[in-house]
Each structure stands twice: as C-alpha cells, then as structure tokens.
Write an enzyme that holds these catalytic residues in place. Sequence first.
Site, PDB file in Angstrom:
ATOM      1  N   GLY A  66      25.520  22.160  40.741  1.00 25.21           N
ATOM      2  CA  GLY A  66      24.433  23.107  40.956  1.00 25.21           C
ATOM      3  C   GLY A  66      23.874  22.947  42.350  1.00 25.21           C
ATOM      4  O   GLY A  66      24.002  21.887  42.974  1.00 25.21           O
TER       5      GLY A  66
ATOM      6  N   ASP B  48      26.369  34.445  37.185  1.00 25.55           N
ATOM      7  CA  ASP B  48      26.644  34.258  38.612  1.00 25.55           C
ATOM      8  C   ASP B  48      27.612  35.296  39.164  1.00 25.55           C
ATOM      9  O   ASP B  48      27.480  35.736  40.313  1.00 25.55           O
ATOM     10  CB  ASP B  48      27.128  32.842  38.911  1.00 25.55           C
ATOM     11  CG  ASP B  48      28.245  32.359  37.987  1.00 25.55           C
ATOM     12  OD1 ASP B  48      28.834  33.175  37.253  1.00 25.55           O
ATOM     13  OD2 ASP B  48      28.523  31.141  37.999  1.00 25.55           O
TER      14      ASP B  48
ATOM     15  N   ASN C  88      39.204  38.250  33.039  1.00 26.66           N
ATOM     16  CA  ASN C  88      38.980  36.814  33.240  1.00 26.66           C
ATOM     17  C   ASN C  88      40.325  36.111  33.321  1.00 26.66           C
ATOM     18  O   ASN C  88      41.156  36.254  32.421  1.00 26.66           O
ATOM     19  CB  ASN C  88      38.171  36.238  32.078  1.00 26.66           C
ATOM     20  CG  ASN C  88      36.729  36.700  32.081  1.00 26.66           C
ATOM     21  OD1 ASN C  88      35.957  36.317  32.935  1.00 26.66           O
ATOM     22  ND2 ASN C  88      36.372  37.542  31.126  1.00 26.66           N
TER      23      ASN C  88
ATOM     24  N   GLY D 257      33.957  30.268  46.155  1.00 23.45           N
ATOM     25  CA  GLY D 257      34.527  29.126  46.858  1.00 23.45           C
ATOM     26  C   GLY D 257      35.986  29.291  47.207  1.00 23.45           C
ATOM     27  O   GLY D 257      36.441  28.836  48.264  1.00 23.45           O
TER      28      GLY D 257
END
Length: 488
Positions: free
Chosen positions: A13, A237, A296, A407
């Site tokens: 986090g 998110d 997904n 990322g």
Amino acid sequence: MAYLALDLGAGSGRAIVGIIENGRIKLDEIHRFANSPVKLGDTLYWDFLSLYANIKEGIRLAVKKGYNLKGIAVDTWGVDFGLIDKSGKLLGNPVCYRDLRTEGMSDKSSAYISKEELYAVTGIQQMEINSLFQLLSLKVCEDQILSVADKLLFTPDLINFFLTGIACNEYTIASTSQLLNAQTRQWDEKIFEKLNLPSHLMSNIVHPCSLIGKLNTEIAEETGALDAKVFAVGSHDTASAIAAIPTQGDNWAFLSSGTWSLLGVLANEPILAREVMLNDFTNEGGVDNKILFMRNITGLWLLQRLIAEWEKAENPNCSYDYLLSECEKSKPFRSIVNSDDPSFTHPVSMSKAIQAYCERTGQHVPQSKGEFVRCVLESLAVKYYFVMDKLQKSTGKDIKQLFVVGGGSQNELLNQYIANILNMDVIVGLTESTAIGNVIQQAIANNEIADWVEGHKIIRNSFTLKTYKAQNFDYWINVISKSKHLFE
C-alpha cells in the site's frame, strides 16, 4: 490544494499526496508499506489492523511534511470485504480472496441460479473469488458471524467507515461483487433471494466524485489532518486507473498491467450477450458512469512468484534489469504458457509449475532465469492477442491504440512485445495512474476542477506519454498459429 490518495494493492500500500497547481498535477509518495495475507489455522486473512495503522500513519506523515490535506480517498483491489456488527465493531479480520473457502461455491450456486442468469443480471465474469461466493461460503458453512453481522463493507468502504463513521458501498467496488445489477447499478434483490443471502448487510450505493464525510474527530486529532474530508472515488483501483487515461475518441483500449491484467474498453452500457459471457468478459463499474468492459487475466503474477522463489533460495541477480537482459539473450518462442491455467493459481513452486506445463504440452522446458522470464513475457503478449481479438468482435470496435497503465507499464520489453503482436501503437506514461485518477476525482468532488474534460487536460499537461510502435509483426504470426490451441 493537497489531496491524499491511499492506494492499496494486494501486496503493498502507498499514501501519495497529489497537488494541483497552475493546471498541472504533482505527486509525492509519503508512505509505503507491505500488505501481505496471513495464514491462521486453515484461513488466509488480511491483517486489517496493520493496514489501518499504516493508513493513519500515511495521513500523519503527510501532515508532518507540511501538507494541508483537503481530501482523502481510498482505492483497493476488488471483491474482499469485512463485516461489522450493530455497534460498529469489526467482526474479525477480512478473509483474502485467495483463501480456499470458496472452492465449489460456483457449482453450489448453480442449483439455485444459473451462470447464464447471473451474467444476464450482473454482467460479471463468474470467478470463485467473487464476493458472492465468499458470502455464500459463510452461508453454506453456517458461520455464526452472519447472525451478528449488520453491514458488509468492501475493503475501501471498511476503511472509510473507520475514518468517518459512515457506512456506504461505493459503486465501482460494489460492481466487482457479482451482487449488483449491471443495468440499474443497484443491489439485485433476486440474487439475494435465490441464494438465501442476507441483503440487509448491504448499504446505500455512493458514486465516485462525491463526499462521504469529514474525518472523524479522533482520527483528525491523532493525525493532525483537521480540515480533511473523505471522498468517494473509483475505489476499485482499476476504475480510478482507467479514468486517468487522457484520451479521446472510441478506437482505443486499455490494459491495466500488474499482478492481474485487465484488458478492455470503456462502454456506456453493459454488454450482456451469452457469447460475451462464454468469452469470460466482465462489466465492472467505472468512473463517470462508465462501464469497464474487460477481461481479467492472470498477469505478472507468474513473474512475481518466480522472483520471490529465486530470492527465497538466495539466488543472486534477481533485479528486473538483470532478468530482462537475460530474457533478451534467450531464444524466442520456445515456451508459451496460458497464464490463466489453474496450475498457476497458487503453486508451491512457480518454476516447477511452468516446467510441468511445458512438458505436458510438448514444448521446451525452461531452465535458466532468462528462459523463464522470456516464457512469461511472450506468453502474456500472446494471451493479450487472443483476448484483444475477442474484445474487438464482442464490441464491434476497430481498436487502433492500447493504453497501458499500472506497474507493468514500466516493463519496456513487455510493452514492445505487445505492440509487435497486436500490430498497433502501445502508449504508456501513467505509471501512477490509479493515484492520479484518485486525486483528480477528489478535486472534482471538492469543486476545485470542473469535470473530467479539465481533469484530462491537467493530466496531459503533467506527464509525457511514450508510444511503442509495432515491429516485425510477421515474425509473431507463426507463434500465434502454433499456440492457439493453448488459449481456446
């Protein structure tokens, strides 16, 4: 003005301050902390107490650094939740979605409501990690926690509750549960009735870019954030990350690249056709009343587990730079795996799981680090190709650009592989897209900026985007045809 984005992933986090000045946004990472599940007995829990302590520490450190916080907002991974009783007490640590309690729950639910009917209502890909099956497992096991529970709060809702004392369910995170009606965007009573689930646990739905309430007095005094309000943003998110993409037109797709990969497009309404369900697409809630129509995909999880395995064995040279350089030295297209194969969900050894997959599919068995990394990256690119093909057929869109956020967007080799195999421009540059989207939504809710048109202009002014051009597409055609059977 300064806004604090609390961006919590399933591994770590961060508390990131966003400042909007002179038509630009600047980010300052204040606090970073681990967020690892803990096995206790037979159950895999999240350490919510540690998580909450770090959230308060992030707020305190932001104030200590001199920021006068006007807003705070939380975004997290999806599906997981905590239960509170009528007095507002937390009834145990929330359980991690990777826990085994949901095994077989999808089949059990089918006796009461079919997969087709569920999809027609929710538009959500049926995965046993979904909140519906977590809740059903408590019902099936006659867990006494349900008899005393008063509210079900998803992870960001739970944090917001303890920051403000106000219980609500934010729309985007609620949409991941498979309990929300995709068209009405409210809880679907029929699902609760057919599965005999307690609908009284659910709270009112609030939408992104709205005020939840002020930071409660105790937390405000403890942290020093005396003027801070807590806002609802796209608290899943992915929703906040995709909202930050500053593009126009209708011929682009997004890829949120991290532990999970989410490949899709923005839509105004859910797409609920049976064919779409069979292709495992999902319709999750997005910011600005949009639908994230996407698939997904198990993403960089394989590489992350390989690195963790090598580090645990005290193997030297596990840095990304070294591994990617070794990858480039390895021969291409020797080993292709489907990252969504069940054998990769949570193996004891990821390297052995990959080797076993390659052996049983008659391929070269990776041995060196470079071969493993090349296998994972090329395999992900090939996976994206087949999902993109189905995405364009399902939506009727002729997609020309792919925006990669998260990322994984920093992995230059993977970005180039994706551009090559999709034969289209791949655009990156918003590594911190979730925090950016979070902060912009707070500013809209606080009336500092007018809307997303202004928000996207601010983002374009603040970040340099990079485009990867397709190279040697013909070189990839052979691997597409040879590996197709692995992805059907």
